[in-house]
Enzyme design. Sequence first.
Site, PDB file in Angstrom:
ATOM      1  CE  LYS A   1      -3.057   0.705   3.367  1.00 55.57           C
ATOM      2  NZ  LYS A   1      -2.969   1.789   4.268  1.00 55.57           N
TER       3      LYS A   1
ATOM      4  CG  ASP B   1       0.783  -0.050   9.150  1.00 55.73           C
ATOM      5  OD1 ASP B   1       0.266   0.746  10.139  1.00 55.73           O
ATOM      6  OD2 ASP B   1       0.768   0.259   8.126  1.00 55.73           O
TER       7      ASP B   1
ATOM      8  NE  ARG C   1      -5.768   8.086  10.837  1.00 59.79           N
ATOM      9  CZ  ARG C   1      -5.146   7.300  10.415  1.00 59.79           C
ATOM     10  NH1 ARG C   1      -5.662   6.695   8.949  1.00 59.79           N
ATOM     11  NH2 ARG C   1      -3.835   7.086  10.071  1.00 59.79           N
TER      12      ARG C   1
ATOM     13  NE  ARG D   1      -5.287   0.026  12.782  1.00 56.91           N
ATOM     14  CZ  ARG D   1      -4.672  -0.018  11.768  1.00 56.91           C
ATOM     15  NH1 ARG D   1      -3.258   0.064  11.836  1.00 56.91           N
ATOM     16  NH2 ARG D   1      -5.282   0.218  10.606  1.00 56.91           N
TER      17      ARG D   1
ATOM     18  N   GLY E   1      -5.063   7.716   5.407  1.00 52.36           N
ATOM     19  CA  GLY E   1      -4.288   8.940   6.063  1.00 52.36           C
ATOM     20  C   GLY E   1      -3.067   9.220   5.228  1.00 52.36           C
TER      21      GLY E   1
ATOM     22  CE  LYS F   1      -0.343   4.132  12.715  1.00 47.54           C
ATOM     23  NZ  LYS F   1       0.224   4.870  11.709  1.00 47.54           N
TER      24      LYS F   1
ATOM     25  CB  SER G   1       5.189  10.325  11.441  1.00 49.79           C
ATOM     26  OG  SER G   1       4.176  10.296  10.532  1.00 49.79           O
TER      27      SER G   1
HETATM   28  C1  S3P Z   1       2.474   4.870   6.061  1.00 49.06           C
HETATM   29  C2  S3P Z   1       3.127   5.222   7.225  1.00 49.06           C
HETATM   30  C3  S3P Z   1       2.526   4.758   8.391  1.00 49.06           C
HETATM   31  C4  S3P Z   1       1.747   3.526   8.568  1.00 49.06           C
HETATM   32  C5  S3P Z   1       0.678   3.611   7.406  1.00 49.06           C
HETATM   33  C6  S3P Z   1       1.342   3.933   5.937  1.00 49.06           C
HETATM   34  C7  S3P Z   1       3.066   5.372   4.791  1.00 49.06           C
HETATM   35  O1  S3P Z   1       2.112   5.615   9.158  1.00 49.06           O
HETATM   36  O2  S3P Z   1       1.000   3.246   9.678  1.00 49.06           O
HETATM   37  O3  S3P Z   1      -0.263   2.620   7.208  1.00 49.06           O
HETATM   38  O4  S3P Z   1       2.707   4.959   3.616  1.00 49.06           O
HETATM   39  O5  S3P Z   1       3.859   6.516   4.924  1.00 49.06           O
HETATM   40  P1  S3P Z   1       2.924   6.984  10.121  1.00 49.06           P
HETATM   41  O6  S3P Z   1       4.383   6.728   9.523  1.00 49.06           O
HETATM   42  O7  S3P Z   1       2.580   8.103  10.072  1.00 49.06           O
HETATM   43  O8  S3P Z   1       2.950   6.294  11.332  1.00 49.06           O
END
Ligand code: S3P
Length: 435
Positions: A22, A317, A123, A348, A95, A344, A168
Amino acid sequence: MNIKIKKADHPLSGTLSFPGDKSLSHRAIIFGALAEGESHFTNVLTAEDCVCTRKAFEALGVEIRSNGSTGLTIKGRGLHALKSPAHEIYLGNSGTAMRLLMGVLAGNPLEALLTGDPSLSSRPMRRVTDYLKRMGASFEGKDNANFAPIKVKGGKLKAIDAKLGIPSAQVKSAILLAGLYAQGKTSVTEPAKSRDHTERFLKYFGARIEEKGLTVSIRGGQRLKAGSFEIAGDISSAAFFMAMALLVPASGITFESILDNPTRTGIIEALGKMGAHFGNKRRRAQEGPENVSNFSLKAQPLKAFEIRKAQIPSLIDEIPILSVMATQANGTSVIYDADELRVKETDRIHSMVTQLSNMGAKIRSEGNTIIIDGPTALTGAEVDSFKDHRTAMSLIVAGLLADGETRVRDLDCIYTSFPNFFELLKKAGARYELY
Ligand code: S3P
Protein backbone atom coordinates in the site's frame (compact mmCIF):
# COMPACT_ATOMS: atom_id res chain seq x y z
CA MET A 1 -20.55 -7.44 5.32
CA ASN A 2 -19.88 -9.84 8.23
CA ILE A 3 -18.17 -13.22 8.55
CA LYS A 4 -18.94 -16.47 10.36
CA ILE A 5 -15.78 -18.47 10.85
CA LYS A 6 -15.03 -21.63 12.84
CA LYS A 7 -11.85 -22.97 14.36
CA ALA A 8 -9.75 -24.40 11.49
CA ASP A 9 -10.03 -28.18 11.64
CA HIS A 10 -7.50 -28.80 8.88
CA PRO A 11 -4.14 -27.31 7.88
CA LEU A 12 -3.81 -24.22 5.67
CA SER A 13 -1.39 -24.41 2.77
CA GLY A 14 -0.40 -23.00 -0.59
CA THR A 15 1.96 -20.63 -2.35
CA LEU A 16 0.67 -17.09 -2.09
CA SER A 17 1.64 -13.80 -3.63
CA PHE A 18 0.09 -10.57 -2.45
CA PRO A 19 -1.20 -7.35 -3.97
CA GLY A 20 1.23 -4.46 -4.22
CA ASP A 21 2.34 -2.86 -0.98
CA LYS A 22 0.00 0.00 0.00
CA SER A 23 2.74 2.49 0.91
CA LEU A 24 4.56 1.78 -2.36
CA SER A 25 1.40 1.94 -4.47
CA HIS A 26 0.47 5.41 -3.13
CA ARG A 27 3.99 6.62 -3.82
CA ALA A 28 4.11 5.08 -7.33
CA ILE A 29 1.02 7.11 -8.26
CA ILE A 30 2.37 10.31 -6.65
CA PHE A 31 5.86 10.06 -8.14
CA GLY A 32 4.53 8.91 -11.54
CA ALA A 33 2.24 11.96 -11.58
CA LEU A 34 5.00 14.44 -10.67
CA ALA A 35 7.71 12.98 -12.93
CA GLU A 36 8.47 14.02 -16.47
CA GLY A 37 7.59 11.23 -18.92
CA GLU A 38 5.50 8.10 -18.78
CA SER A 39 5.80 5.66 -15.86
CA HIS A 40 4.56 2.06 -15.94
CA PHE A 41 3.86 0.09 -12.80
CA THR A 42 2.66 -3.48 -12.35
CA ASN A 43 1.09 -5.17 -9.29
CA VAL A 44 -0.25 -1.82 -8.08
CA LEU A 45 -2.68 -2.15 -5.16
CA THR A 46 -6.19 -1.42 -6.44
CA ALA A 47 -7.69 -1.10 -2.95
CA GLU A 48 -9.88 1.89 -2.06
CA ASP A 49 -7.06 3.83 -0.35
CA CYS A 50 -4.90 3.83 -3.47
CA VAL A 51 -7.88 4.46 -5.76
CA CYS A 52 -8.37 7.68 -3.76
CA THR A 53 -4.78 8.72 -4.53
CA ARG A 54 -5.30 7.91 -8.21
CA LYS A 55 -8.55 9.91 -8.37
CA ALA A 56 -6.90 12.82 -6.56
CA PHE A 57 -4.17 13.10 -9.19
CA GLU A 58 -6.69 12.63 -12.00
CA ALA A 59 -8.63 15.55 -10.50
CA LEU A 60 -5.34 17.51 -10.64
CA GLY A 61 -5.10 16.86 -14.40
CA VAL A 62 -2.87 13.78 -14.51
CA GLU A 63 -3.71 11.13 -17.13
CA ILE A 64 -3.64 7.66 -15.58
CA ARG A 65 -4.53 4.49 -17.52
CA SER A 66 -5.14 1.00 -16.13
CA ASN A 67 -3.41 -1.89 -17.87
CA GLY A 68 -5.21 -5.07 -16.95
CA SER A 69 -6.31 -5.40 -13.34
CA THR A 70 -3.19 -4.11 -11.56
CA GLY A 71 -1.08 -2.22 -14.10
CA LEU A 72 -0.94 1.57 -14.32
CA THR A 73 0.50 3.91 -16.94
CA ILE A 74 0.90 7.45 -15.67
CA LYS A 75 1.64 10.41 -17.94
CA GLY A 76 3.60 12.57 -15.56
CA ARG A 77 2.99 16.32 -15.72
CA GLY A 78 6.20 17.30 -13.98
CA LEU A 79 6.22 19.12 -10.67
CA HIS A 80 4.67 22.37 -11.81
CA ALA A 81 1.77 21.60 -14.14
CA LEU A 82 -0.96 20.27 -11.87
CA LYS A 83 -4.39 21.79 -12.58
CA SER A 84 -6.88 23.22 -10.10
CA PRO A 85 -9.37 20.50 -9.18
CA ALA A 86 -12.95 21.20 -10.28
CA HIS A 87 -14.38 19.65 -7.10
CA GLU A 88 -13.37 18.61 -3.60
CA ILE A 89 -10.82 15.81 -3.36
CA TYR A 90 -12.21 12.88 -1.34
CA LEU A 91 -9.54 10.69 0.25
CA GLY A 92 -11.78 8.08 1.86
CA ASN A 93 -10.12 6.29 4.78
CA SER A 94 -6.53 7.03 3.77
CA GLY A 95 -4.23 9.00 6.06
CA THR A 96 -1.29 8.39 3.73
CA ALA A 97 -3.18 9.79 0.73
CA MET A 98 -4.26 12.92 2.61
CA ARG A 99 -0.95 13.70 4.30
CA LEU A 100 1.29 13.10 1.28
CA LEU A 101 -1.06 15.02 -0.99
CA MET A 102 -0.88 17.98 1.42
CA GLY A 103 2.89 18.04 0.87
CA VAL A 104 2.46 18.12 -2.92
CA LEU A 105 -0.33 20.71 -2.89
CA ALA A 106 1.63 22.99 -0.55
CA GLY A 107 4.06 23.69 -3.40
CA ASN A 108 1.50 24.26 -6.14
CA PRO A 109 -0.31 27.58 -6.72
CA LEU A 110 -3.76 25.95 -6.40
CA GLU A 111 -6.62 25.72 -4.00
CA ALA A 112 -8.15 22.39 -3.04
CA LEU A 113 -10.60 21.11 -0.45
CA LEU A 114 -9.55 17.75 1.01
CA THR A 115 -12.22 15.56 2.59
CA GLY A 116 -12.41 12.04 3.99
CA ASP A 117 -14.68 9.51 5.67
CA PRO A 118 -15.60 9.91 9.37
CA SER A 119 -12.49 8.01 10.52
CA LEU A 120 -10.08 10.07 8.42
CA SER A 121 -11.90 13.27 9.44
CA SER A 122 -11.11 12.51 13.08
CA ARG A 123 -7.38 11.84 12.58
CA PRO A 124 -4.85 14.56 13.46
CA MET A 125 -3.52 16.55 10.52
CA ARG A 126 -1.69 19.33 12.37
CA ARG A 127 1.29 17.00 12.56
CA VAL A 128 1.61 17.85 8.83
CA THR A 129 -0.13 21.19 8.36
CA ASP A 130 1.90 22.97 11.08
CA TYR A 131 5.16 22.23 9.21
CA LEU A 132 3.74 23.03 5.79
CA LYS A 133 2.40 26.34 7.14
CA ARG A 134 5.90 27.18 8.33
CA MET A 135 7.06 26.54 4.75
CA GLY A 136 4.51 29.07 3.46
CA ALA A 137 1.37 27.11 2.49
CA SER A 138 -2.01 27.94 3.96
CA PHE A 139 -4.45 25.43 5.50
CA GLU A 140 -7.91 26.03 6.88
CA GLY A 141 -9.95 23.54 8.86
CA LYS A 142 -11.32 22.72 12.30
CA ASP A 143 -8.95 23.17 15.27
CA ASN A 144 -6.29 25.08 13.34
CA ALA A 145 -6.34 22.76 10.32
CA ASN A 146 -6.14 19.62 12.46
CA PHE A 147 -9.22 17.90 11.05
CA ALA A 148 -10.59 17.39 7.53
CA PRO A 149 -12.29 18.89 5.64
CA ILE A 150 -9.19 21.02 5.11
CA LYS A 151 -8.73 23.73 2.49
CA VAL A 152 -5.19 23.93 1.13
CA LYS A 153 -3.75 26.94 -0.65
CA GLY A 154 -0.28 26.27 -2.01
CA GLY A 155 2.32 28.61 -3.38
CA LYS A 156 5.89 29.73 -2.97
CA LEU A 157 7.62 27.74 -0.23
CA LYS A 158 10.74 28.27 1.84
CA ALA A 159 12.90 25.47 3.21
CA ILE A 160 12.63 24.47 6.89
CA ASP A 161 14.56 22.34 9.31
CA ALA A 162 11.88 20.11 10.83
CA LYS A 163 12.52 18.16 14.03
CA LEU A 164 9.66 15.68 14.38
CA GLY A 165 8.31 14.79 17.82
CA ILE A 166 7.20 11.34 16.60
CA PRO A 167 8.63 8.99 13.98
CA SER A 168 6.18 9.21 11.06
CA ALA A 169 6.76 8.37 7.42
CA GLN A 170 3.63 10.25 6.47
CA VAL A 171 4.83 13.48 8.09
CA LYS A 172 8.40 13.04 6.82
CA SER A 173 7.14 12.34 3.29
CA ALA A 174 4.82 15.35 3.21
CA ILE A 175 7.69 17.64 4.22
CA LEU A 176 10.14 16.08 1.73
CA LEU A 177 7.60 16.36 -1.10
CA ALA A 178 7.04 20.01 -0.21
CA GLY A 179 10.83 20.34 -0.01
CA LEU A 180 11.01 19.60 -3.76
CA TYR A 181 9.20 22.92 -4.29
CA ALA A 182 10.91 24.99 -1.59
CA GLN A 183 13.69 27.48 -1.99
CA GLY A 184 16.77 26.14 -0.19
CA LYS A 185 17.48 22.94 1.69
CA THR A 186 14.67 21.30 3.68
CA SER A 187 15.67 18.84 6.41
CA VAL A 188 13.57 16.40 8.42
CA THR A 189 14.90 14.72 11.57
CA GLU A 190 12.92 11.91 13.19
CA PRO A 191 13.36 10.54 16.72
CA ALA A 192 13.55 7.01 15.17
CA LYS A 193 13.67 5.85 11.58
CA SER A 194 10.27 5.36 9.97
CA ARG A 195 9.73 3.60 6.63
CA ASP A 196 12.05 5.10 4.03
CA HIS A 197 10.05 4.52 0.83
CA THR A 198 9.84 8.22 -0.02
CA GLU A 199 13.62 8.57 0.24
CA ARG A 200 14.07 5.53 -2.03
CA PHE A 201 11.50 6.80 -4.53
CA LEU A 202 13.07 10.27 -4.61
CA LYS A 203 16.43 8.72 -5.50
CA TYR A 204 14.98 6.29 -8.02
CA PHE A 205 13.05 9.07 -9.76
CA GLY A 206 16.24 11.09 -10.08
CA ALA A 207 16.26 13.52 -7.12
CA ARG A 208 19.32 13.99 -4.94
CA ILE A 209 18.85 13.73 -1.20
CA GLU A 210 21.25 13.63 1.75
CA GLU A 211 20.74 11.03 4.49
CA LYS A 212 22.69 11.41 7.74
CA GLY A 213 21.55 9.31 10.67
CA LEU A 214 17.96 10.24 11.34
CA THR A 215 18.05 13.36 9.14
CA VAL A 216 17.01 13.50 5.48
CA SER A 217 17.55 16.67 3.45
CA ILE A 218 16.43 17.75 0.02
CA ARG A 219 17.02 20.86 -2.07
CA GLY A 220 14.18 22.46 -3.97
CA GLY A 221 14.27 23.06 -7.70
CA GLN A 222 15.01 19.46 -8.75
CA ARG A 223 13.06 17.51 -11.36
CA LEU A 224 11.75 13.95 -11.28
CA LYS A 225 12.15 11.55 -14.22
CA ALA A 226 9.64 8.78 -15.01
CA GLY A 227 10.36 5.22 -13.86
CA SER A 228 8.82 1.77 -14.36
CA PHE A 229 8.76 -1.24 -12.06
CA GLU A 230 6.73 -3.93 -10.36
CA ILE A 231 5.37 -3.11 -6.90
CA ALA A 232 6.54 -5.59 -4.24
CA GLY A 233 3.90 -7.67 -2.40
CA ASP A 234 2.47 -6.00 0.72
CA ILE A 235 4.27 -7.30 3.81
CA SER A 236 1.56 -5.85 6.07
CA SER A 237 -1.12 -7.86 4.23
CA ALA A 238 1.07 -10.98 4.14
CA ALA A 239 1.43 -10.73 7.95
CA PHE A 240 -2.12 -12.08 8.47
CA PHE A 241 -1.20 -15.20 6.49
CA MET A 242 2.14 -15.52 8.33
CA ALA A 243 0.09 -15.75 11.53
CA MET A 244 -2.22 -18.38 10.02
CA ALA A 245 0.75 -20.45 8.77
CA LEU A 246 2.38 -20.41 12.21
CA LEU A 247 -0.72 -20.93 14.34
CA VAL A 248 -3.16 -23.23 12.52
CA PRO A 249 -1.87 -26.74 13.37
CA ALA A 250 0.12 -28.55 10.64
CA SER A 251 -0.12 -25.61 8.19
CA GLY A 252 2.59 -24.56 5.74
CA ILE A 253 2.48 -21.50 3.45
CA THR A 254 5.03 -20.21 0.95
CA PHE A 255 5.19 -16.44 0.49
CA GLU A 256 6.37 -14.97 -2.81
CA SER A 257 7.74 -11.53 -3.72
CA ILE A 258 7.17 -9.89 -0.34
CA LEU A 259 8.56 -6.38 0.19
CA ASP A 260 11.92 -6.70 1.95
CA ASN A 261 12.92 -3.32 3.35
CA PRO A 262 14.62 -3.10 6.76
CA THR A 263 12.33 -0.23 7.80
CA ARG A 264 9.32 -2.53 7.28
CA THR A 265 10.54 -5.98 8.34
CA GLY A 266 10.03 -5.52 12.08
CA ILE A 267 7.38 -8.25 11.86
CA ILE A 268 9.95 -10.72 10.45
CA GLU A 269 12.37 -9.86 13.27
CA ALA A 270 9.63 -10.16 15.89
CA LEU A 271 8.59 -13.56 14.54
CA GLY A 272 12.27 -14.61 14.58
CA LYS A 273 12.40 -13.68 18.29
CA MET A 274 9.27 -15.74 18.85
CA GLY A 275 11.22 -18.69 17.45
CA ALA A 276 9.65 -18.80 13.97
CA HIS A 277 11.73 -20.58 11.40
CA PHE A 278 11.75 -18.98 7.96
CA GLY A 279 12.35 -21.70 5.36
CA ASN A 280 13.84 -21.23 1.88
CA LYS A 281 14.46 -17.52 2.45
CA ARG A 282 15.66 -15.92 -0.74
CA ARG A 283 16.19 -12.18 -1.19
CA ARG A 284 15.90 -10.75 -4.69
CA ALA A 285 16.90 -7.34 -5.97
CA GLN A 286 14.23 -5.96 -8.30
CA GLU A 287 14.16 -3.23 -10.88
CA GLY A 288 12.96 -0.18 -8.95
CA PRO A 289 13.55 1.29 -5.50
CA GLU A 290 12.81 -1.78 -3.35
CA ASN A 291 13.73 -5.46 -2.89
CA VAL A 292 11.60 -8.56 -2.35
CA SER A 293 11.95 -11.91 -0.58
CA ASN A 294 10.41 -15.36 -0.80
CA PHE A 295 10.10 -17.56 2.27
CA SER A 296 7.97 -20.25 3.81
CA LEU A 297 6.53 -20.76 7.27
CA LYS A 298 5.16 -23.86 8.98
CA ALA A 299 3.02 -24.22 12.08
CA GLN A 300 5.15 -24.36 15.23
CA PRO A 301 5.08 -23.33 18.89
CA LEU A 302 5.92 -19.66 19.53
CA LYS A 303 7.55 -17.83 22.43
CA ALA A 304 6.36 -14.55 23.94
CA PHE A 305 8.10 -11.32 22.80
CA GLU A 306 8.76 -7.75 23.86
CA ILE A 307 8.63 -4.79 21.53
CA ARG A 308 10.27 -1.52 22.55
CA LYS A 309 9.74 2.03 21.33
CA ALA A 310 12.57 2.00 18.76
CA GLN A 311 11.12 -1.04 16.96
CA ILE A 312 7.56 0.28 16.76
CA PRO A 313 7.89 2.16 13.43
CA SER A 314 9.13 -0.97 11.60
CA LEU A 315 6.00 -2.94 12.56
CA ILE A 316 3.46 -0.24 13.40
CA ASP A 317 0.73 -1.72 11.17
CA GLU A 318 1.40 -5.30 12.33
CA ILE A 319 0.68 -4.75 16.05
CA PRO A 320 -2.96 -5.92 15.80
CA ILE A 321 -1.98 -9.29 14.29
CA LEU A 322 1.02 -9.58 16.64
CA SER A 323 -1.45 -9.18 19.52
CA VAL A 324 -3.41 -12.16 18.20
CA MET A 325 -0.18 -14.18 17.90
CA ALA A 326 0.80 -13.25 21.45
CA THR A 327 -2.38 -14.91 22.78
CA GLN A 328 -1.00 -18.22 21.46
CA ALA A 329 2.67 -17.70 22.39
CA ASN A 330 4.21 -19.14 25.51
CA GLY A 331 4.72 -16.43 28.17
CA THR A 332 3.88 -12.78 28.63
CA SER A 333 4.33 -10.54 25.60
CA VAL A 334 4.65 -6.78 26.06
CA ILE A 335 4.40 -4.05 23.43
CA TYR A 336 5.67 -0.78 24.91
CA ASP A 337 4.93 2.75 23.71
CA ALA A 338 2.30 1.93 21.12
CA ASP A 339 0.92 5.53 21.40
CA GLU A 340 0.57 5.96 17.65
CA LEU A 341 -1.95 3.09 17.49
CA ARG A 342 -4.41 5.46 19.19
CA VAL A 343 -4.61 7.62 16.04
CA LYS A 344 -4.77 5.01 13.28
CA GLU A 345 -7.97 4.19 11.36
CA THR A 346 -9.37 3.42 14.81
CA ASP A 347 -7.78 3.33 18.27
CA ARG A 348 -6.16 -0.07 17.73
CA ILE A 349 -5.13 -0.53 21.37
CA HIS A 350 -8.79 -0.23 22.35
CA SER A 351 -10.11 -2.34 19.45
CA MET A 352 -7.71 -5.24 20.02
CA VAL A 353 -7.86 -5.24 23.82
CA THR A 354 -11.67 -5.16 23.96
CA GLN A 355 -12.38 -7.59 21.13
CA LEU A 356 -9.71 -10.18 21.99
CA SER A 357 -10.88 -9.99 25.63
CA ASN A 358 -14.38 -10.88 24.36
CA MET A 359 -12.79 -14.02 22.89
CA GLY A 360 -11.21 -14.98 26.22
CA ALA A 361 -7.71 -13.60 25.62
CA LYS A 362 -5.66 -12.37 28.59
CA ILE A 363 -4.84 -8.98 27.15
CA ARG A 364 -4.79 -5.57 28.80
CA SER A 365 -3.38 -2.12 28.28
CA GLU A 366 -1.55 0.06 30.78
CA GLY A 367 -1.43 3.50 29.24
CA ASN A 368 -0.06 2.82 25.77
CA THR A 369 1.58 -0.49 26.67
CA ILE A 370 -0.17 -3.73 25.65
CA ILE A 371 0.36 -6.84 27.82
CA ILE A 372 -0.74 -10.28 26.64
CA ASP A 373 -0.44 -13.60 28.49
CA GLY A 374 -0.32 -16.83 26.52
CA PRO A 375 -1.01 -19.40 25.48
CA THR A 376 -4.75 -18.98 26.01
CA ALA A 377 -7.52 -21.01 24.38
CA LEU A 378 -9.70 -18.47 22.57
CA THR A 379 -13.46 -18.95 22.40
CA GLY A 380 -15.69 -17.91 19.51
CA ALA A 381 -17.63 -14.70 20.06
CA GLU A 382 -19.31 -11.90 18.14
CA VAL A 383 -16.73 -9.16 17.70
CA ASP A 384 -16.48 -5.83 15.90
CA SER A 385 -13.97 -4.45 13.40
CA PHE A 386 -14.49 -0.81 14.44
CA LYS A 387 -14.48 -0.28 10.64
CA ASP A 388 -10.69 -0.75 10.72
CA HIS A 389 -9.20 -3.11 8.13
CA ARG A 390 -6.32 -4.38 10.27
CA THR A 391 -8.53 -4.98 13.32
CA ALA A 392 -10.99 -6.84 11.05
CA MET A 393 -8.41 -9.18 9.49
CA SER A 394 -6.68 -9.81 12.84
CA LEU A 395 -10.00 -10.87 14.40
CA ILE A 396 -10.72 -13.19 11.47
CA VAL A 397 -7.36 -14.91 12.14
CA ALA A 398 -8.33 -15.12 15.84
CA GLY A 399 -11.61 -16.73 14.70
CA LEU A 400 -9.65 -19.51 12.94
CA LEU A 401 -7.97 -20.30 16.28
CA ALA A 402 -10.98 -19.99 18.60
CA ASP A 403 -13.20 -22.84 19.76
CA GLY A 404 -16.67 -22.71 18.24
CA GLU A 405 -17.90 -20.00 15.91
CA THR A 406 -16.69 -16.39 15.68
CA ARG A 407 -18.61 -13.64 13.96
CA VAL A 408 -16.74 -10.49 12.94
CA ARG A 409 -18.97 -7.55 12.06
CA ASP A 410 -18.46 -4.77 9.54
CA LEU A 411 -15.82 -6.02 7.12
CA ASP A 412 -16.18 -3.69 4.15
CA CYS A 413 -13.17 -1.82 5.55
CA ILE A 414 -10.94 -4.70 4.36
CA TYR A 415 -11.30 -3.33 0.81
CA THR A 416 -9.36 -0.22 1.82
CA SER A 417 -6.12 -2.26 1.78
CA PHE A 418 -6.59 -5.89 0.73
CA PRO A 419 -9.20 -6.42 -1.99
CA ASN A 420 -8.52 -10.15 -2.48
CA PHE A 421 -8.16 -11.08 1.21
CA PHE A 422 -11.12 -13.49 1.10
CA GLU A 423 -9.92 -15.05 -2.16
CA LEU A 424 -6.52 -15.81 -0.61
CA LEU A 425 -8.16 -17.04 2.59
CA LYS A 426 -10.12 -19.54 0.49
CA LYS A 427 -7.03 -20.44 -1.55
CA ALA A 428 -5.17 -21.27 1.67
CA GLY A 429 -8.03 -23.62 2.52
CA ALA A 430 -9.96 -21.69 5.22
CA ARG A 431 -13.73 -22.21 5.38
CA TYR A 432 -15.97 -19.29 6.22
CA GLU A 433 -19.30 -17.75 5.36
CA LEU A 434 -19.85 -14.07 4.54
CA TYR A 435 -23.28 -12.66 5.34
C1 S3P B 1 2.53 4.92 6.06
C2 S3P B 1 3.12 5.26 7.25
C3 S3P B 1 2.66 4.75 8.56
C4 S3P B 1 1.68 3.60 8.44
C5 S3P B 1 0.68 3.81 7.35
C6 S3P B 1 1.38 4.00 6.01
C7 S3P B 1 3.10 5.47 4.81
O1 S3P B 1 2.10 5.83 9.26
O2 S3P B 1 1.02 3.36 9.66
O3 S3P B 1 -0.18 2.68 7.25
O4 S3P B 1 2.80 4.92 3.73
O5 S3P B 1 3.87 6.44 4.89
P1 S3P B 1 3.05 6.82 10.12
O6 S3P B 1 4.42 6.72 9.60
O7 S3P B 1 2.48 8.18 9.97
O8 S3P B 1 2.94 6.28 11.51
